[in-house]
Write a protein that holds these residues in place. Structure first.
Motif, PDB file in Angstrom:
ATOM      1  N   LEU A  56     -14.790 -12.366  33.280  1.00  0.00           N
ATOM      2  CA  LEU A  56     -15.715 -11.462  32.599  1.00  0.00           C
ATOM      3  C   LEU A  56     -16.326 -10.462  33.580  1.00  0.00           C
ATOM      4  O   LEU A  56     -16.448  -9.270  33.269  1.00  0.00           O
ATOM      5  CB  LEU A  56     -16.814 -12.273  31.911  1.00  0.00           C
ATOM      6  N   ALA A  57     -16.667 -10.929  34.779  1.00  0.00           N
ATOM      7  CA  ALA A  57     -17.182 -10.013  35.806  1.00  0.00           C
ATOM      8  C   ALA A  57     -16.124  -8.993  36.206  1.00  0.00           C
ATOM      9  O   ALA A  57     -16.445  -7.822  36.472  1.00  0.00           O
ATOM     10  CB  ALA A  57     -17.650 -10.807  37.024  1.00  0.00           C
ATOM     11  N   CYS A  59     -13.824  -7.849  34.179  1.00  0.00           N
ATOM     12  CA  CYS A  59     -13.797  -6.884  33.066  1.00  0.00           C
ATOM     13  C   CYS A  59     -14.961  -5.901  33.164  1.00  0.00           C
ATOM     14  O   CYS A  59     -14.789  -4.711  32.907  1.00  0.00           O
ATOM     15  CB  CYS A  59     -13.841  -7.618  31.725  1.00  0.00           C
ATOM     16  N   PHE A  60     -16.144  -6.404  33.527  1.00  0.00           N
ATOM     17  CA  PHE A  60     -17.291  -5.510  33.733  1.00  0.00           C
ATOM     18  C   PHE A  60     -16.954  -4.484  34.806  1.00  0.00           C
ATOM     19  O   PHE A  60     -17.266  -3.299  34.668  1.00  0.00           O
ATOM     20  CB  PHE A  60     -18.533  -6.294  34.158  1.00  0.00           C
ATOM     21  N   THR A  64     -16.942  -0.411  34.119  1.00  0.00           N
ATOM     22  CA  THR A  64     -18.026   0.397  34.674  1.00  0.00           C
ATOM     23  C   THR A  64     -17.539   1.380  35.731  1.00  0.00           C
ATOM     24  O   THR A  64     -18.052   2.488  35.816  1.00  0.00           O
ATOM     25  CB  THR A  64     -19.114  -0.503  35.279  1.00  0.00           C
ATOM     26  N   GLN A  69     -23.444   0.674  38.489  1.00  0.00           N
ATOM     27  CA  GLN A  69     -23.365   0.352  37.064  1.00  0.00           C
ATOM     28  C   GLN A  69     -22.887  -1.083  36.854  1.00  0.00           C
ATOM     29  O   GLN A  69     -23.327  -1.759  35.924  1.00  0.00           O
ATOM     30  CB  GLN A  69     -22.429   1.325  36.355  1.00  0.00           C
ATOM     31  N   LEU A  70     -22.008  -1.556  37.730  1.00  0.00           N
ATOM     32  CA  LEU A  70     -21.557  -2.950  37.650  1.00  0.00           C
ATOM     33  C   LEU A  70     -22.715  -3.906  37.892  1.00  0.00           C
ATOM     34  O   LEU A  70     -22.880  -4.899  37.173  1.00  0.00           O
ATOM     35  CB  LEU A  70     -20.442  -3.203  38.660  1.00  0.00           C
ATOM     36  N   ALA A  73     -24.850  -3.951  34.760  1.00  0.00           N
ATOM     37  CA  ALA A  73     -24.203  -4.645  33.640  1.00  0.00           C
ATOM     38  C   ALA A  73     -24.309  -6.157  33.810  1.00  0.00           C
ATOM     39  O   ALA A  73     -24.623  -6.884  32.857  1.00  0.00           O
ATOM     40  CB  ALA A  73     -22.745  -4.222  33.533  1.00  0.00           C
ATOM     41  N   ILE A  74     -24.085  -6.636  35.030  1.00  0.00           N
ATOM     42  CA  ILE A  74     -24.195  -8.070  35.278  1.00  0.00           C
ATOM     43  C   ILE A  74     -25.645  -8.529  35.172  1.00  0.00           C
ATOM     44  O   ILE A  74     -25.940  -9.606  34.647  1.00  0.00           O
ATOM     45  CB  ILE A  74     -23.581  -8.416  36.644  1.00  0.00           C
ATOM     46  N   PHE A  77     -26.565  -8.929  31.565  1.00  0.00           N
ATOM     47  CA  PHE A  77     -25.929 -10.133  31.034  1.00  0.00           C
ATOM     48  C   PHE A  77     -26.702 -11.385  31.454  1.00  0.00           C
ATOM     49  O   PHE A  77     -26.902 -12.298  30.654  1.00  0.00           O
ATOM     50  CB  PHE A  77     -24.483 -10.195  31.513  1.00  0.00           C
TER      51      PHE A  77
END
Length: 94
Positions: A56-57, A59-60, A64, A69-70, A73-74, A77
């Motif tokens: 999932l990380a 995919c983020f 991004t 931005q990564l 996003a994390i 989450f």
């Protein structure tokens, strides 16, 4: 502007440090909700969930395309799942 971005990055790293507490909460909760005969299955399930979290990380990171931005996003989450720590009961085992 640069000082503001540095401050936001500092806050982001602080919140990102809460990842360890979130994963340990999930692991302890998984062990608490099962009996001793199912603990090995729960441990394997936790390992599989860790691998899915790494995917999932990834995919983020793909969506991004920028490291700041990564991080955000994390952080979002993690922030969504962190309030659950206040509702988790204390464990007599751990």
């Amino acid at each position: 502007v640069s000082l503001l971005r540095f401050g936001l990055l500092l806050v982001n790293q602080l919140v990102g440090g809460l990842t360890a507490s979130t994963s340990s909460i999930a692991f302890v909760l998984m062990l608490e909700l099962t009996t001793s005969s199912y603990r090995s299955r729960v441990g394997n399930l936790a390992l599989a969930c860790f691998a899915c979290g790494a995917a999932l990380a990834t995919c983020f990171a793909y969506f991004t395309r920028h490291w700041e931005q990564l991080l955000w996003a994390i952080t979002v989450f993690i922030g969504v799942s962190l309030p659950y720590a206040f509702f988790m009961a204390e464990s007599p085992l751990y």
